[in-house]
Design a protein around this motif. Structure first.
Motif, PDB file in Angstrom:
ATOM      1  N   ASP A 173      12.551   0.875  -4.344  1.00 56.76           N
ATOM      2  CA  ASP A 173      11.049   0.255  -4.568  1.00 56.76           C
ATOM      3  C   ASP A 173      10.941  -0.339  -5.726  1.00 56.76           C
ATOM      4  O   ASP A 173       9.988  -0.938  -5.829  1.00 56.76           O
ATOM      5  CB  ASP A 173      10.223   1.788  -4.709  1.00 56.76           C
ATOM      6  CG  ASP A 173       9.661   2.393  -3.063  1.00 56.76           C
ATOM      7  OD1 ASP A 173      10.087   1.999  -2.211  1.00 56.76           O
ATOM      8  OD2 ASP A 173       9.568   3.805  -3.402  1.00 56.76           O
ATOM      9  N   ARG A 253       7.984   1.290   8.236  1.00 56.95           N
ATOM     10  CA  ARG A 253       8.161   0.787   6.893  1.00 56.95           C
ATOM     11  C   ARG A 253       9.231   0.056   6.966  1.00 56.95           C
ATOM     12  O   ARG A 253       9.330  -1.257   6.411  1.00 56.95           O
ATOM     13  CB  ARG A 253       8.123   1.836   6.074  1.00 56.95           C
ATOM     14  CG  ARG A 253       8.150   1.122   4.486  1.00 56.95           C
ATOM     15  CD  ARG A 253       8.446   2.006   3.407  1.00 56.95           C
ATOM     16  NE  ARG A 253       8.542   1.361   2.121  1.00 56.95           N
ATOM     17  CZ  ARG A 253       8.931   2.113   1.121  1.00 56.95           C
ATOM     18  NH1 ARG A 253       9.736   3.246   1.050  1.00 56.95           N
ATOM     19  NH2 ARG A 253       8.977   1.651  -0.197  1.00 56.95           N
ATOM     20  N   VAL A 285      -1.747   5.022   1.214  1.00 59.20           N
ATOM     21  CA  VAL A 285      -0.317   4.282   1.399  1.00 59.20           C
ATOM     22  C   VAL A 285      -0.166   3.710   2.814  1.00 59.20           C
ATOM     23  O   VAL A 285       0.310   2.457   2.990  1.00 59.20           O
ATOM     24  CB  VAL A 285       0.911   4.998   0.964  1.00 59.20           C
ATOM     25  CG1 VAL A 285       2.114   4.412   1.217  1.00 59.20           C
ATOM     26  CG2 VAL A 285       0.607   5.456  -0.675  1.00 59.20           C
ATOM     27  N   ALA A 288      -2.559   0.776   3.503  1.00 62.36           N
ATOM     28  CA  ALA A 288      -2.110  -0.274   2.798  1.00 62.36           C
ATOM     29  C   ALA A 288      -0.939  -1.083   3.621  1.00 62.36           C
ATOM     30  O   ALA A 288      -0.848  -2.258   3.804  1.00 62.36           O
ATOM     31  CB  ALA A 288      -1.943  -0.322   1.349  1.00 62.36           C
ATOM     32  N   ARG A 289       0.162  -0.244   4.016  1.00 63.37           N
ATOM     33  CA  ARG A 289       1.094  -0.772   4.798  1.00 63.37           C
ATOM     34  C   ARG A 289       0.959  -1.166   6.083  1.00 63.37           C
ATOM     35  O   ARG A 289       1.437  -2.131   6.520  1.00 63.37           O
ATOM     36  CB  ARG A 289       2.513   0.251   4.977  1.00 63.37           C
ATOM     37  CG  ARG A 289       2.765   0.531   3.599  1.00 63.37           C
ATOM     38  CD  ARG A 289       4.036   1.948   3.701  1.00 63.37           C
ATOM     39  NE  ARG A 289       4.539   2.132   2.195  1.00 63.37           N
ATOM     40  CZ  ARG A 289       5.255   3.136   1.912  1.00 63.37           C
ATOM     41  NH1 ARG A 289       5.461   3.976   2.752  1.00 63.37           N
ATOM     42  NH2 ARG A 289       5.710   3.233   0.823  1.00 63.37           N
ATOM     43  N   ARG A 292      -0.703  -4.678   5.891  1.00 69.42           N
ATOM     44  CA  ARG A 292       0.243  -5.426   5.453  1.00 69.42           C
ATOM     45  C   ARG A 292       0.907  -5.927   6.772  1.00 69.42           C
ATOM     46  O   ARG A 292       1.022  -7.011   7.323  1.00 69.42           O
ATOM     47  CB  ARG A 292       1.338  -5.292   4.679  1.00 69.42           C
ATOM     48  CG  ARG A 292       0.912  -5.388   3.148  1.00 69.42           C
ATOM     49  CD  ARG A 292       2.180  -5.417   2.109  1.00 69.42           C
ATOM     50  NE  ARG A 292       3.017  -6.512   2.599  1.00 69.42           N
ATOM     51  CZ  ARG A 292       4.290  -6.171   2.628  1.00 69.42           C
ATOM     52  NH1 ARG A 292       4.823  -5.090   2.782  1.00 69.42           N
ATOM     53  NH2 ARG A 292       5.298  -6.994   2.976  1.00 69.42           N
ATOM     54  N   ARG A 321       1.858   2.609  -5.483  1.00 69.99           N
ATOM     55  CA  ARG A 321       2.228   2.462  -4.022  1.00 69.99           C
ATOM     56  C   ARG A 321       1.153   1.618  -3.344  1.00 69.99           C
ATOM     57  O   ARG A 321       1.419   0.786  -2.724  1.00 69.99           O
ATOM     58  CB  ARG A 321       2.799   3.704  -3.477  1.00 69.99           C
ATOM     59  CG  ARG A 321       4.171   3.917  -4.415  1.00 69.99           C
ATOM     60  CD  ARG A 321       4.487   5.018  -3.382  1.00 69.99           C
ATOM     61  NE  ARG A 321       3.868   6.401  -3.337  1.00 69.99           N
ATOM     62  CZ  ARG A 321       3.971   7.063  -2.287  1.00 69.99           C
ATOM     63  NH1 ARG A 321       4.686   6.790  -1.234  1.00 69.99           N
ATOM     64  NH2 ARG A 321       3.202   8.265  -2.169  1.00 69.99           N
ATOM     65  N   GLN A 325       1.125  -2.509  -2.505  1.00 74.27           N
ATOM     66  CA  GLN A 325       0.943  -2.980  -1.215  1.00 74.27           C
ATOM     67  C   GLN A 325      -0.160  -3.983  -0.907  1.00 74.27           C
ATOM     68  O   GLN A 325      -0.314  -5.069  -0.563  1.00 74.27           O
ATOM     69  CB  GLN A 325       1.080  -1.782  -0.054  1.00 74.27           C
ATOM     70  CG  GLN A 325       2.065  -1.064   0.155  1.00 74.27           C
ATOM     71  CD  GLN A 325       3.366  -1.714   0.706  1.00 74.27           C
ATOM     72  OE1 GLN A 325       3.207  -2.521   1.513  1.00 74.27           O
ATOM     73  NE2 GLN A 325       4.484  -1.901  -0.053  1.00 74.27           N
ATOM     74  N   ARG A 328       0.233  -7.438  -2.100  1.00 74.27           N
ATOM     75  CA  ARG A 328       1.105  -8.192  -1.424  1.00 74.27           C
ATOM     76  C   ARG A 328       0.129  -8.666  -0.374  1.00 74.27           C
ATOM     77  O   ARG A 328       0.364  -9.793   0.295  1.00 74.27           O
ATOM     78  CB  ARG A 328       2.277  -7.638  -0.865  1.00 74.27           C
ATOM     79  CG  ARG A 328       3.277  -7.170  -1.833  1.00 74.27           C
ATOM     80  CD  ARG A 328       4.529  -6.375  -1.567  1.00 74.27           C
ATOM     81  NE  ARG A 328       5.560  -7.024  -0.514  1.00 74.27           N
ATOM     82  CZ  ARG A 328       6.505  -6.487  -0.065  1.00 74.27           C
ATOM     83  NH1 ARG A 328       6.805  -5.072  -0.536  1.00 74.27           N
ATOM     84  NH2 ARG A 328       7.230  -7.253   0.509  1.00 74.27           N
ATOM     85  N   LEU A 329      -0.663  -8.007   0.264  1.00 71.17           N
ATOM     86  CA  LEU A 329      -1.683  -8.182   1.434  1.00 71.17           C
ATOM     87  C   LEU A 329      -2.333  -9.329   0.618  1.00 71.17           C
ATOM     88  O   LEU A 329      -2.728 -10.395   1.643  1.00 71.17           O
ATOM     89  CB  LEU A 329      -2.105  -7.085   1.800  1.00 71.17           C
ATOM     90  CG  LEU A 329      -3.467  -7.171   2.678  1.00 71.17           C
ATOM     91  CD1 LEU A 329      -3.022  -7.600   3.963  1.00 71.17           C
ATOM     92  CD2 LEU A 329      -4.503  -5.934   2.930  1.00 71.17           C
TER      93      LEU A 329
END
Length: 357
Positions: A173, A253, A285, A288-289, A292, A321, A325, A328-329
């Motif tokens: 991470d 992931r 979390v 958010a993942r 993305r 966390r 994310q 990055r998004l």
């Protein structure tokens, strides 16, 4: 001069918090004087102060003789609280209880001392997890290293295997997948064959392979984890939360790390639908993942809508966390600035992070 104003004295250094800040277009987690955070209006980020424990207080704690089960129950309660509100408000309490537990352990002898040391090790590991989730990598490494050392002193190989896995998770991470792979391999070697600890270690191996771009190795590892999970022990102590859904979420992931966004998005959408309401921070979390992953498929409006949901939970919990994310998004959405919901998402994200003067 720092980006946040006049550098403080040694005393000021003790009153800092790690917070998300927008710096040169990216969101980074940096230590900032608490007064600066409070002045920004983001009071929720000013949590995680840890009051000093005086010698007098330590003596009183020793005299109280709090039983082992008291500390064990406190740890369970803090895990539940973290799931609901995130670690920023829970970590200070945990660190204070760590001090109390150490006092109790030093006063104990024989089997009691060993039992308290094992529990103190679990506290250190949990403190490392909380510190990682607020973006304080230095504290996360420190607590996790202490936990690993203590697990060896306690002679608890199960605990050692689990913490090696946590070190692997922390390494990947924080951008060190090769280190993570070595640590995960060590965790698997230390774990009892056929145990859930072995499954956990394999999952860490799988994700490290994925981040390294080794797709075939990652897929084989996930298949091995699912096969082993079907026959793994169910003693309820380690990895009681492991099930097929958890493995499939971890796989999603890794698929995202490999650029297989369609499958990753489907995996996260399924995970979100099945997640209990009490796992509030984890929902953030996963959202958010998922956002993305949907952005990776080219569906920017959907990614922005899902991301906006995650922003709200990030604001509540302060989870690095989630925010990492979302950062990055945010950058993935730059070319789609004119699409529905994108500007709203980016504005909402900006409102929950610090902006240096």
């Amino acid at each position: 001069m720092s980006e946040f104003g006049q550098a403080g004295s040694a005393g000021d250094d003790e009153d800092t918090v790690v917070v998300p800040a927008r710096i040169h277009g990216r969101i980074l987690f940096v230590p900032v004087p608490r007064r600066v955070v409070l002045a920004s209006g983001l009071a929720g980020l000013a949590a995680t102060a840890v009051p000093a424990t005086t010698a007098t207080a330590a003596t009183e704690l020793a005299d109280l003789g709090s039983p082992f089960e008291h500390f064990a129950q406190l740890r369970r309660v803090m895990i539940q609280a973290d799931n609901l509100i995130g670690p920023r408000h829970v970590l200070p309490a945990l660190q204070q209880h760590l001090v109390s537990l150490a006092v109790r352990r030093r006063a104990a002898r024989g089997a009691d001392a060993v039992a308290f040391l094992a529990l103190e090790t679990r506290y250190e590991e949990l403190a490392g997890w909380f510190a990682q989730d607020i973006g304080d990598e230095r504290a996360a490494r420190g607590h996790t290293a202490k936990a690993l050392d203590a697990s060896h002193i306690a002679g608890d190989s199960d605990l050692t295997a689990y913490i090696l896995g946590r070190k692997a998770q922390l390494a990947v991470d924080t951008g060190h997948p090769s280190d993570a792979l070595g640590l995960a391999t060590a965790a698997r070697r230390t774990a009892r064959a056929g145990s859930r600890l072995e499954v956990i270690a394999i999952l860490h191996e799988a994700h490290a392979h994925a981040v390294l771009g080794e797709g075939d190795e990652a897929r084989r590892a996930y298949d091995s984890a699912l096969t082993l999970l079907g026959s793994a022990d169910t003693d309820g102590v380690w990895g009681s939360w492991l099930d097929t859904a958890y493995v499939n979420t971890a796989r999603a992931r890794s698929l995202a790390a490999l650029g297989e966004y369609e499958q990753a998005a489907a995996g996260f959408d399924s995970a979100i639908a099945a997640l209990p309401p009490s796992y509030r921070r984890d929902r953030g979390v996963y959202l958010a993942r998922a956002a993305r992953a949907h952005a990776g498929t080219g569906n920017m409006p959907l990614a922005a809508r899902i991301g906006a949901q995650a922003v709200g939970i990030a604001a509540e919990t302060g989870s690095a966390r989630i925010i990492g994310q979302l950062d990055r998004l945010d950058r993935m959405l730059i070319p789609a600035a004119a699409e529905d919901g994108v500007a709203e998402f980016r504005a909402a994200l900006d409102r929950i992070v610090l902006h240096p003067a």
